[in-house]
Design an enzyme around this catalytic site. Structure first.
Site, PDB file in Angstrom:
ATOM      1  N   HIS A 147     -42.544 -53.557 -14.770  1.00 47.49           N
ATOM      2  CA  HIS A 147     -41.503 -52.637 -14.272  1.00 47.49           C
ATOM      3  C   HIS A 147     -40.888 -53.182 -12.970  1.00 47.49           C
ATOM      4  CE1 HIS A 147     -42.647 -49.612 -17.135  1.00 47.49           C
ATOM      5  NE2 HIS A 147     -43.714 -49.201 -16.522  1.00 47.49           N
ATOM      6  N   SER A 196     -43.478 -49.772 -35.741  1.00 44.10           N
ATOM      7  CA  SER A 196     -42.922 -49.425 -34.422  1.00 44.10           C
ATOM      8  C   SER A 196     -42.060 -48.159 -34.462  1.00 44.10           C
ATOM      9  CB  SER A 196     -42.100 -50.601 -33.877  1.00 44.10           C
ATOM     10  OG  SER A 196     -41.016 -50.879 -34.746  1.00 44.10           O
TER      11      SER A 196
HETATM   12  P1  A3P Z   1     -39.055 -39.700 -24.111  1.00 47.55           P
HETATM   13  O1  A3P Z   1     -39.862 -39.194 -22.950  1.00 47.55           O
HETATM   14  O2  A3P Z   1     -37.591 -39.497 -23.943  1.00 47.55           O
HETATM   15  O3  A3P Z   1     -39.556 -39.192 -25.423  1.00 47.55           O
HETATM   16  P2  A3P Z   1     -42.041 -46.135 -21.543  1.00 47.55           P
HETATM   17  O4  A3P Z   1     -42.846 -46.654 -22.669  1.00 47.55           O
HETATM   18  O5  A3P Z   1     -41.232 -47.180 -20.857  1.00 47.55           O
HETATM   19  O6  A3P Z   1     -42.882 -45.315 -20.618  1.00 47.55           O
HETATM   20  O7  A3P Z   1     -40.955 -45.148 -22.177  1.00 47.55           O
HETATM   21  C1  A3P Z   1     -41.347 -43.939 -22.770  1.00 47.55           C
HETATM   22  C2  A3P Z   1     -40.216 -43.392 -23.596  1.00 47.55           C
HETATM   23  O8  A3P Z   1     -40.068 -44.178 -24.792  1.00 47.55           O
HETATM   24  C3  A3P Z   1     -40.501 -41.959 -24.055  1.00 47.55           C
HETATM   25  O9  A3P Z   1     -39.246 -41.295 -24.145  1.00 47.55           O
HETATM   26  C4  A3P Z   1     -41.113 -42.209 -25.428  1.00 47.55           C
HETATM   27  O10 A3P Z   1     -41.089 -41.101 -26.292  1.00 47.55           O
HETATM   28  C5  A3P Z   1     -40.188 -43.333 -25.918  1.00 47.55           C
HETATM   29  N1  A3P Z   1     -40.772 -44.055 -27.059  1.00 47.55           N
HETATM   30  C6  A3P Z   1     -42.020 -44.545 -27.184  1.00 47.55           C
HETATM   31  N2  A3P Z   1     -42.193 -45.122 -28.389  1.00 47.55           N
HETATM   32  C7  A3P Z   1     -41.031 -44.984 -29.044  1.00 47.55           C
HETATM   33  C8  A3P Z   1     -40.577 -45.371 -30.345  1.00 47.55           C
HETATM   34  N3  A3P Z   1     -41.378 -45.984 -31.197  1.00 47.55           N
HETATM   35  N4  A3P Z   1     -39.297 -45.065 -30.687  1.00 47.55           N
HETATM   36  C9  A3P Z   1     -38.479 -44.439 -29.831  1.00 47.55           C
HETATM   37  N5  A3P Z   1     -38.858 -44.039 -28.587  1.00 47.55           N
HETATM   38  C10 A3P Z   1     -40.111 -44.312 -28.193  1.00 47.55           C
END
Ligand code: A3P
Length: 313
Positions: A128, A247
């Protein structure tokens, strides 16, 4: 004695347990002017990171928190398995739970880089961090970076819910309080707008590929193909379908107990586009639109985000 690696779930569980006995004002610390979670990062680890030796064939995913980094990690981990002639999901291939090191580069103990130096290629890591805070060797050695960006309104919305559900981050009484802090650069890992501005300086480099959360959502097959091409990984139609299946939000959420433990319930929230419409007030929309216009709109990354499409009501 050399500290041993911790599993993904083990490291997160330990951080949550430590955070539960901390005061809210102890949860973040500042390093070089940016806030980070005390239970995940440390000044010692940042110091050790400076001399981390990147390799040309490292696979690096960079993204501001809540941009979908766990999602793209899943895709990249499977693509790496394919490049090693392994079948994603089979016993011989790694998933988040089994990875040799906790994949977030700046998270963990200061000895992790020593352990990473002994790992075989290709190594996978997520970060990050802003580019100026990454080890110099990443750019000197031309390691390939997939830069993931997401529209700021959905990032803020996701970050708010995440902060209120994860003990390692300060929680907020109201969305308004969170929004104020988001706009005042008081987020862990720093300000969203500054993050994009700094990465924009690197956006033209040929070893960096930028992708948006929204475009992967819109056309996952094309996105995975493009990512595979960028990293030089040939992909059959069957392999592509497997990566896409594994995924999808539904699969990842369903499998999250195994890959992410109890953290999975917090992480896999909605997984969609435009949830910001449920939470932003008119006034907050105006403030965000203005900040975006002033700081990001004219940049290459700003244009890539298609702000008018995804962030205007
Ligand atoms: P939301 O909180 O909007 O649902 P990170 O992994 O960088 O922390 O980001 C988290 C965000 O990515 C969350 O968004 C999560 O739901 C979303 N996310 C994780 N896996 C996903 C997938 N396979 N497809 C779409 N969104 C995904």
């Amino acid at each position: 004695m050399e500290k041993s690696r911790k599993t993904f779930i083990g490291l997160i569980d330990e951080a949550i347990a430590a955070a539960n006995s901390m005061r809210c004002d102890e949860l973040l610390f500042s390093y070089k002017g940016i806030l980070y979670p005390t239970t995940l990062c440390s000044p010692e680890t940042f110091k050790a990171l400076e001399s981390f030796e990147a390799r040309r064939d490292d696979v690096i995913l960079a993204g501001y928190p809540k941009s979908g980094t766990n999602w793209l990690s899943q895709i990249l981990t499977d693509l790496i398995a394919i490049s090693q002639k392994k079948t994603p999901g089979s016993e011989s291939s790694a998933n988040a739970e089994e990875q040799e090191e906790f994949p977030y580069l700046e998270v963990g103990d200061a000895e992790k880089y020593e352990r990473m130096s002994k790992l075989s290629s290709p190594r996978f890591m997520v970060t990050h961090l802003r580019p100026e805070n990454l080890p110099k060797s990443i750019f000197q050695n031309n390691a390939k970076i997939l830069l993931l960006i997401r529209n700021p309104k959905d990032v803020a919305t996701s970050f708010f819910h995440f902060s209120n559900r994860l003990a390692t981050l300060p929680s907020y009484e109201t969305w308004d309080d969170f929004f104020t802090n988001f706009m005042k650069k008081k987020m862990p890992w720093g300000c969203y707008f500054e993050y994009l501005s700094e990465w924009n300086k690197y956006a033209e480099k040929e070893n960096i590929m930028t992708i948006t959360y929204e475009e992967v959502k819109e056309n996952p097959a094309l996105s995975v193909k493009n990512i595979a091409t960028f990293f030089g990984i040939p992909l059959t139609e069957e392999q592509l379908q497997l990566v896409l299946e594994r995924s999808s939000f539904q699969s990842m959420k369903k499998n999250s107990d195994k890959t992410h433990g109890s953290f999975g319930n917090i992480l896999f929230r909605k997984g969609g586009v435009s949830d910001w419409k449920n939470i932003f007030s008119e006034d907050q929309n105006e403030k965000m639109d203005k900040a975006f216009e002033e700081q990001i709109a004219g940049t290459k990354l700003g244009k890539k985000l298609k702000y008018d499409l995804y962030c205007k009501a």
